[in-house]
Design a protein around this motif. Sequence first.
Motif, PDB file in Angstrom:
ATOM      1  N   LEU A 161       4.878  -7.502  -0.603  1.00 23.15           N
ATOM      2  CA  LEU A 161       5.201  -6.254  -1.301  1.00 23.15           C
ATOM      3  C   LEU A 161       5.893  -6.502  -2.633  1.00 23.15           C
ATOM      4  CD1 LEU A 161       6.363  -3.930   1.639  1.00 23.15           C
ATOM      5  CD2 LEU A 161       4.167  -3.935   0.431  1.00 23.15           C
ATOM      6  N   PHE A 162       6.795  -7.473  -2.670  1.00 26.83           N
ATOM      7  CA  PHE A 162       7.499  -7.742  -3.921  1.00 26.83           C
ATOM      8  C   PHE A 162       6.598  -8.465  -4.924  1.00 26.83           C
ATOM      9  CE2 PHE A 162      11.142  -6.076  -1.970  1.00 26.83           C
ATOM     10  CZ  PHE A 162      12.103  -5.878  -2.963  1.00 26.83           C
ATOM     11  N   ALA A 163       5.659  -9.271  -4.417  1.00 25.05           N
ATOM     12  CA  ALA A 163       4.680  -9.867  -5.331  1.00 25.05           C
ATOM     13  C   ALA A 163       3.862  -8.768  -5.997  1.00 25.05           C
ATOM     14  CB  ALA A 163       3.775 -10.827  -4.564  1.00 25.05           C
ATOM     15  N   LYS A 164       3.412  -7.807  -5.195  1.00 19.06           N
ATOM     16  CA  LYS A 164       2.639  -6.683  -5.737  1.00 19.06           C
ATOM     17  C   LYS A 164       3.490  -5.852  -6.701  1.00 19.06           C
ATOM     18  CE  LYS A 164      -1.407  -6.970  -3.668  1.00 19.06           C
ATOM     19  NZ  LYS A 164      -2.668  -7.096  -4.430  1.00 19.06           N
ATOM     20  N   LEU A 165       4.772  -5.660  -6.336  1.00 20.30           N
ATOM     21  CA  LEU A 165       5.674  -4.873  -7.176  1.00 20.30           C
ATOM     22  C   LEU A 165       5.778  -5.449  -8.578  1.00 20.30           C
ATOM     23  CD1 LEU A 165       7.833  -2.599  -7.428  1.00 20.30           C
ATOM     24  CD2 LEU A 165       9.512  -4.280  -6.629  1.00 20.30           C
ATOM     25  N   PHE A 166       5.786  -6.778  -8.689  1.00 22.30           N
ATOM     26  CA  PHE A 166       5.955  -7.421  -9.986  1.00 22.30           C
ATOM     27  C   PHE A 166       4.619  -7.854 -10.608  1.00 22.30           C
ATOM     28  CE2 PHE A 166      10.214  -8.404  -8.046  1.00 22.30           C
ATOM     29  CZ  PHE A 166      10.911  -7.529  -8.851  1.00 22.30           C
ATOM     30  N   GLY A 167       3.529  -7.348 -10.053  1.00 19.99           N
ATOM     31  CA  GLY A 167       2.229  -7.608 -10.664  1.00 19.99           C
ATOM     32  C   GLY A 167       1.671  -8.986 -10.427  1.00 19.99           C
ATOM     33  N   VAL A 168       2.092  -9.639  -9.352  1.00 20.69           N
ATOM     34  CA  VAL A 168       1.548 -10.959  -9.005  1.00 20.69           C
ATOM     35  C   VAL A 168       0.334 -10.769  -8.100  1.00 20.69           C
ATOM     36  CG1 VAL A 168       1.988 -13.161  -7.858  1.00 20.69           C
ATOM     37  CG2 VAL A 168       3.798 -12.059  -9.198  1.00 20.69           C
ATOM     38  N   GLY A 169      -0.762 -11.438  -8.414  1.00 21.81           N
ATOM     39  CA  GLY A 169      -1.956 -11.350  -7.578  1.00 21.81           C
ATOM     40  C   GLY A 169      -1.760 -12.096  -6.273  1.00 21.81           C
ATOM     41  N   VAL A 170      -2.211 -11.509  -5.170  1.00 24.30           N
ATOM     42  CA  VAL A 170      -2.111 -12.143  -3.855  1.00 24.30           C
ATOM     43  C   VAL A 170      -3.511 -12.418  -3.340  1.00 24.30           C
ATOM     44  CG1 VAL A 170      -1.314 -11.913  -1.480  1.00 24.30           C
ATOM     45  CG2 VAL A 170       0.061 -10.973  -3.355  1.00 24.30           C
ATOM     46  N   GLU A 171      -3.814 -13.707  -3.126  1.00 30.17           N
ATOM     47  CA  GLU A 171      -5.155 -14.097  -2.684  1.00 30.17           C
ATOM     48  C   GLU A 171      -5.289 -14.068  -1.166  1.00 30.17           C
ATOM     49  OE1 GLU A 171      -5.811 -17.915  -4.394  1.00 30.17           O
ATOM     50  OE2 GLU A 171      -5.963 -17.157  -6.452  1.00 30.17           O
ATOM     51  N   LYS A 172      -4.221 -14.484  -0.459  1.00 31.43           N
ATOM     52  CA  LYS A 172      -4.290 -14.529   1.003  1.00 31.43           C
ATOM     53  C   LYS A 172      -2.981 -14.056   1.623  1.00 31.43           C
ATOM     54  CE  LYS A 172      -7.661 -18.281   1.505  1.00 31.43           C
ATOM     55  NZ  LYS A 172      -7.933 -19.602   2.118  1.00 31.43           N
ATOM     56  N   PHE A 173      -3.095 -13.343   2.742  1.00 39.34           N
ATOM     57  CA  PHE A 173      -1.956 -12.938   3.567  1.00 39.34           C
ATOM     58  C   PHE A 173      -2.302 -13.392   4.982  1.00 39.34           C
ATOM     59  CE2 PHE A 173       0.566 -10.520   6.373  1.00 39.34           C
ATOM     60  CZ  PHE A 173       1.613  -9.909   5.697  1.00 39.34           C
ATOM     61  N   SER A 174      -1.629 -14.432   5.454  1.00 34.84           N
ATOM     62  CA  SER A 174      -2.021 -15.034   6.736  1.00 34.84           C
ATOM     63  C   SER A 174      -0.881 -15.046   7.746  1.00 34.84           C
ATOM     64  CB  SER A 174      -2.506 -16.471   6.512  1.00 34.84           C
ATOM     65  OG  SER A 174      -2.833 -17.084   7.751  1.00 34.84           O
ATOM     66  N   LEU A 175      -1.201 -14.621   8.955  1.00 37.53           N
ATOM     67  CA  LEU A 175      -0.313 -14.835  10.095  1.00 37.53           C
ATOM     68  C   LEU A 175      -0.789 -16.111  10.768  1.00 37.53           C
ATOM     69  CD1 LEU A 175      -0.013 -11.245  11.643  1.00 37.53           C
ATOM     70  CD2 LEU A 175       1.443 -12.346   9.943  1.00 37.53           C
ATOM     71  N   GLY A 176       0.020 -17.156  10.694  1.00 39.79           N
ATOM     72  CA  GLY A 176      -0.377 -18.455  11.217  1.00 39.79           C
ATOM     73  C   GLY A 176      -0.867 -19.366  10.114  1.00 39.79           C
ATOM     74  N   PHE A 177      -0.971 -20.651  10.461  1.00 38.59           N
ATOM     75  CA  PHE A 177      -1.464 -21.668   9.524  1.00 38.59           C
ATOM     76  C   PHE A 177      -2.793 -22.216  10.031  1.00 38.59           C
ATOM     77  CE2 PHE A 177       3.240 -22.070   9.124  1.00 38.59           C
ATOM     78  CZ  PHE A 177       3.345 -21.693   7.796  1.00 38.59           C
TER      79      PHE A 177
END
Length: 355
Positions: A24-40
């Motif tokens: 959420l804070f990455a999005k708030l500051f305009g940072v692109g998010v490529e992956k959101f993963s639960l687990g490795f």
Amino acid sequence: MVSIISAIIVLGVLIFVHELGHFLFAKLFGVGVEKFSLGFGTKVVGFKRGETEYLISAFPLGGYVKMVGEGGDVELSEEEKARSFAAKPPLQRIAIVAAGPVFNLLFAWIAFIAVFMIGVPSVTTKIGEVVKDKPAAQAGIKAEDVVTAINGRSVDRWDEFAKEIAEGAGKPVSVQVKRGDAVHSFTMTPETRTAKNLFGENVTTPVIGVVAAGDVVIDRFGPVDALLKGSVQSWNVVKLTVLSLVKLVERTVPLDTVGGPIMIAKMAGQQAAAGGASFIAFMALLSVNLGILNLLPVPILDGGHLFFFFIELVTGRPVSQKTREVAQQVGLVLLVGLMLLAFYNDIARYFVGQG
């Protein structure tokens, strides 16, 4: 099976909350998010929405948010560079990284408030046993008496009663009890008892020699009282967690108390069986631990990244890539060592029987 499912739920929720803070804070500051993963590791299932791929991966002990520009040597366009994590000023990077642990602490706070609204078990002041030749017995208190006041202050829960005795510092106390339909008052001087506290240290406390009958009632609180009590409980758990870490470093708390996923699974199953409030409280406790541990200034953890960003904020230039790489390797060794210790303790505790 219940323990495994309960552990998956607990870890899944806490990891999701943690990574959601970063996201959420990455999005708030305009940072692109490529992956959101639960687990490795290997992708088990997932879908893509917009620029972000949402995943559940094979190894469940963690998660990650991959932002634009992180990992690999892929050439970025000017637009991608502007939306990369590295291009953001130090304060924004600090906020993005800190958001994960902070969200864990906020989750614990909300969870504790919910627990007090759902209902917490409390032991009444009914006395189950009076120890022979101790101050209470000598004064005339009997089993089945119900303590109603101490030093003129009304009490109806055992923890309140015990707290009043402990805070009296050994001075004479007046105890009022209800015996049948009659009310009796007794005055006595507590004696001191030495016992081990939560950290295994010897502590001396005043006691009068009574044992609770164990009668339990469920206390439920309205939103305002639950907010206050949940806030106090959250702060107390934070302090206890920090103190536990300090005691662990000092070796006051032995290393064999460190637990891993097997212990979490076992405890999660027990708390799930005890009811919803106990299970939520257990999640809150783990969430505080996860938040505090991630704030430690250890490279590879969020706290290690924050440490470097604060240096950059003060000096005006980023820490060199070489220094960060060496620090990351040291941090990885420490983290793997801690995980191995936790696994060893779990195996010794539950399979070998040495714990």
